[in-house]
Design a protein around this motif. Structure first.
Motif, mmCIF file in Angstrom:
data_model
loop_
_atom_site.group_PDB
_atom_site.id
_atom_site.type_symbol
_atom_site.label_atom_id
_atom_site.label_comp_id
_atom_site.label_asym_id
_atom_site.label_seq_id
_atom_site.Cartn_x
_atom_site.Cartn_y
_atom_site.Cartn_z
ATOM 1 N N LYS A 257 0.829 -1.206 0.000
ATOM 2 C CA LYS A 257 0.000 0.000 0.000
ATOM 3 C C LYS A 257 0.862 1.255 0.000
ATOM 4 N N ARG A 258 1.955 1.228 0.758
ATOM 5 C CA ARG A 258 2.870 2.372 0.789
ATOM 6 C C ARG A 258 3.495 2.577 -0.596
ATOM 7 N N GLN A 259 3.924 1.487 -1.229
ATOM 8 C CA GLN A 259 4.509 1.583 -2.563
ATOM 9 C C GLN A 259 3.483 2.085 -3.573
ATOM 10 N N MET A 260 2.238 1.622 -3.447
ATOM 11 C CA MET A 260 1.180 2.061 -4.347
ATOM 12 C C MET A 260 0.940 3.562 -4.196
ATOM 13 N N GLY A 261 0.926 4.049 -2.964
ATOM 14 C CA GLY A 261 0.750 5.483 -2.736
ATOM 15 C C GLY A 261 1.898 6.295 -3.318
ATOM 16 N N ASP A 262 3.119 5.777 -3.176
ATOM 17 C CA ASP A 262 4.283 6.460 -3.742
ATOM 18 C C ASP A 262 4.200 6.509 -5.265
ATOM 19 N N MET A 263 3.803 5.383 -5.869
ATOM 20 C CA MET A 263 3.689 5.334 -7.326
ATOM 21 C C MET A 263 2.586 6.265 -7.826
ATOM 22 N N ARG A 264 1.489 6.323 -7.090
ATOM 23 C CA ARG A 264 0.389 7.214 -7.453
ATOM 24 C C ARG A 264 0.852 8.663 -7.435
ATOM 25 N N GLN A 265 1.567 9.040 -6.380
ATOM 26 C CA GLN A 265 2.051 10.417 -6.276
ATOM 27 C C GLN A 265 3.050 10.730 -7.382
ATOM 28 N N GLU A 266 3.915 9.779 -7.697
ATOM 29 C CA GLU A 266 4.887 9.972 -8.780
ATOM 30 C C GLU A 266 4.164 10.162 -10.111
ATOM 31 N N PHE A 267 3.132 9.367 -10.348
ATOM 32 C CA PHE A 267 2.340 9.497 -11.572
ATOM 33 C C PHE A 267 1.685 10.873 -11.649
ATOM 34 N N LEU A 268 1.068 11.314 -10.552
ATOM 35 C CA LEU A 268 0.408 12.622 -10.548
ATOM 36 C C LEU A 268 1.406 13.751 -10.804
ATOM 37 N N ASN A 269 2.579 13.655 -10.205
ATOM 38 C CA ASN A 269 3.598 14.680 -10.425
ATOM 39 C C ASN A 269 4.018 14.708 -11.891
ATOM 40 N N HIS A 270 4.238 13.536 -12.467
ATOM 41 C CA HIS A 270 4.631 13.460 -13.872
ATOM 42 C C HIS A 270 3.524 14.006 -14.769
#
Length: 109
Positions: free
Chosen positions: A51-64
């Motif tokens: 879940k932590r990794q998923m949240g990090d990936m989501r934030q990275e996607f939104l930033n990109h």
């Protein structure tokens, strides 16, 4: 700080259960409960990590995504969908080409 004891994981845990179990005698309910509790703890730990990794990936996607949106000229970003579709045929490539061509100053011959 002394190193923490190594916890058994996956195949190691299964092998340990097989070898730690009392000989040919029946396995005690306490032993089964201990193994199940350890497996539950390990699965909860892994779920939290995922879940932590998923949240990090989501934030990275939104930033990109935000960075890519900023690359689109303001005029195009602020257009209504109908206008964008009629003017550029719904093609972002076409819109960017026309925007780049209009942004370049034309040099007299």
């Amino acid at each position: 700080m002394p190193p923490r004891g190594r916890k058994r994981r996956g195949k190691e845990l299964v092998a340990a259960v097989a070898t730690d179990a009392p000989g040919d005698a029946a396995v005690s309910p306490e032993y089964v409960e201990a193994v199940v509790a350890e497996l539950e703890h390990e699965s909860e730990r892994r779920v939290k990590k995922l879940k932590r990794q998923m949240g990090d990936m989501r934030q990275e996607f939104l930033n990109h995504f935000q960075v890519e949106l900023l690359k689109i000229p303001r005029k195009i970003r602020e257009m209504k969908v109908e206008h964008f579709s009629s003017e550029y045929g719904g093609s972002m490539e076409e819109a960017l080409k026309k925007a780049a061509a209009s942004a370049r100053p034309s040099r007299p011959p």
